[in-house]
Design an enzyme around this catalytic site. Structure first.
Site, PDB file in Angstrom:
ATOM      1  N   HIS A   1       2.402  -1.603   3.793  1.00  0.00           N
ATOM      2  CA  HIS A   1       1.763  -0.847   5.074  1.00  0.00           C
ATOM      3  C   HIS A   1       0.424  -0.117   4.530  1.00  0.00           C
ATOM      4  O   HIS A   1       0.469   0.472   3.543  1.00  0.00           O
ATOM      5  CB  HIS A   1       2.737   0.113   5.607  1.00  0.00           C
ATOM      6  CG  HIS A   1       2.234   0.513   6.767  1.00  0.00           C
ATOM      7  ND1 HIS A   1       2.677  -0.094   8.229  1.00  0.00           N
ATOM      8  CD2 HIS A   1       1.502   1.856   7.337  1.00  0.00           C
ATOM      9  CE1 HIS A   1       2.164   0.699   9.111  1.00  0.00           C
ATOM     10  NE2 HIS A   1       1.574   1.769   8.692  1.00  0.00           N
TER      11      HIS A   1
ATOM     12  N   SER B   1      -1.455   0.419  12.760  1.00  0.00           N
ATOM     13  CA  SER B   1      -0.116   1.427  12.834  1.00  0.00           C
ATOM     14  C   SER B   1       0.054   2.037  14.209  1.00  0.00           C
ATOM     15  O   SER B   1       0.156   1.307  15.020  1.00  0.00           O
ATOM     16  CB  SER B   1      -0.382   2.138  11.705  1.00  0.00           C
ATOM     17  OG  SER B   1       0.952   2.829  11.516  1.00  0.00           O
TER      18      SER B   1
ATOM     19  N   ASP C   1       6.975  -3.768   4.202  1.00  0.00           N
ATOM     20  CA  ASP C   1       6.721  -2.640   5.186  1.00  0.00           C
ATOM     21  C   ASP C   1       7.754  -2.699   6.106  1.00  0.00           C
ATOM     22  O   ASP C   1       8.176  -3.664   6.683  1.00  0.00           O
ATOM     23  CB  ASP C   1       5.334  -3.196   5.902  1.00  0.00           C
ATOM     24  CG  ASP C   1       4.816  -2.229   6.915  1.00  0.00           C
ATOM     25  OD1 ASP C   1       5.433  -1.288   7.036  1.00  0.00           O
ATOM     26  OD2 ASP C   1       3.822  -2.679   7.524  1.00  0.00           O
TER      27      ASP C   1
END
Length: 325
Positions: free
Chosen positions: A294, A170, A264
């Site tokens: 995610h 991320s 995601d």
């Protein structure tokens, strides 16, 4: 799909329960978000149970000294303890996720233990400075300082400074991608691999997946512009090191492993980034995990998809470190 729709029907059956447990953490107030994110990570770990065995990995908390102003950069070093392992070992410099403003060395501790043990690498996890107190380039400067010290620390018997990968998930994936660009442009340490796990790369927020999944897997897309504003300090056209998707020339950037999840909001910017690197001649492994969300591997470490993803990452690291420099 709108923000009230459930994504459970799109997910792998092993991930449904884990996704339903993911709490939403608002990033309107970054300091409150930091506290709530830490609580969420602790709760998630408690609910899923233990998932890493540290008995064969040495874990050390220490700090590196930045060369520019002498500040201390906290790191956590994971060293596998297998009896027959060659030394020195290759290194994975790892950056945790947390929307830039949150997360710490505990956020992805289990992942770092698993990668160190199973990939037989020294993992150096960086506790970089976070916005809003320290906007870009503070976090990236911390990571680059650690990268350079790891590369130059020839006297350390544990690691091989000529075999270094950078990785993160991320926001941490953003930092890993930024490091790869910075190292290329500064003729810095050679990077064997970028390990990019569902990274946040594009501050322009125009991808179709952002519209498809506005409120899925613990993230509200309404917080995306806030995340970027905290990180960049409100700059409308940030530097490519801050938003790597703004780079228009990827030639000679380190090879990459790119993982994206189908369900995601960040999916499409990861795919686009991987394809643009490939078009510029960068060797890239692109893996899109169907029916995953995610952070699925952190939320469901025992799921088959997670085991598959981890095996792929370990293989990618092994192949990268086996290539001649």
């Amino acid at each position: 799909m709108n923000s009230t729709d459930s994504v459970s029907g799109l997910l792998d059956r092993e991930l449904v329960e884990a996704e339903s447990r993911q709490p939403f953490v608002s990033f309107i107030d970054p300091l409150k978000a930091r506290r709530n994110f830490r609580r969420a990570v602790s709760l998630s770990r408690a609910l899923r149970g233990p998932c890493s065995d540290e008995r064969d990995v040495e874990v050390e908390d220490t700090a590196f000294t930045a060369p520019d102003d002498g500040r201390k950069i906290p790191v956590r070093i994971y060293t596998p303890l297998g009896k027959n392992q060659p030394t020195p070992l290759p290194v994975l410099l790892y950056m945790h996720g947390g929307a830039f403003v949150a997360g710490d060395l505990d956020t992805e501790h289990d992942r770092c233990v698993t990668l160190s043990r199973n990939a037989e690498v020294v993992v150096v996890s960086v506790d970089y400075r976070r916005p809003p107190e320290h906007p870009f380039p503070a976090a990236l400067d911390d990571c680059y300082a650690v990268l350079c010290q790891v590369s130059q620390d020839a006297g350390n018997p544990r690691w091989d400074g000529d075999r270094i990968a950078v990785g993160g998930s991320s926001a941490g994936g953003n930092l890993a991608a930024g490091l790869a660009l910075m190292a290329r442009d500064r003729s810095g340490p050679r990077i064997s691999l970028q390990l990019l796990l569902y990274p946040a790369l594009d501050d322009r927020l125009t991808s179709r997946s952002l519209r498809l999944f506005p409120r899925a897997s613990g993230w509200n897309v309404e917080d995306s512009p806030r995340m970027w504003r905290h990180y960049t300090g409100g700059v409308t056209q940030p530097h490519q090191y801050a938003a790597p998707a703004r780079c228009d020339d990827f030639r000679h950037v380190a090879p990459a492993y790119m993982l994206v999840a189908e369900v995601d909001a960040l999916r499409d910017e990861g795919i686009d980034y991987a394809c643009r690197m490939m078009r510029d001649g960068v060797p890239v492994e692109l893996h899109c995990f169907a029916r995953a969300f995610h952070g699925f591997d952190l939320a469901a470490p025992h799921a088959a998809l997670t085991r598959h993803a981890m095996a792929d990452q370990i293989a990618a690291l092994a192949a990268a470190f086996a290539r001649p420099s």
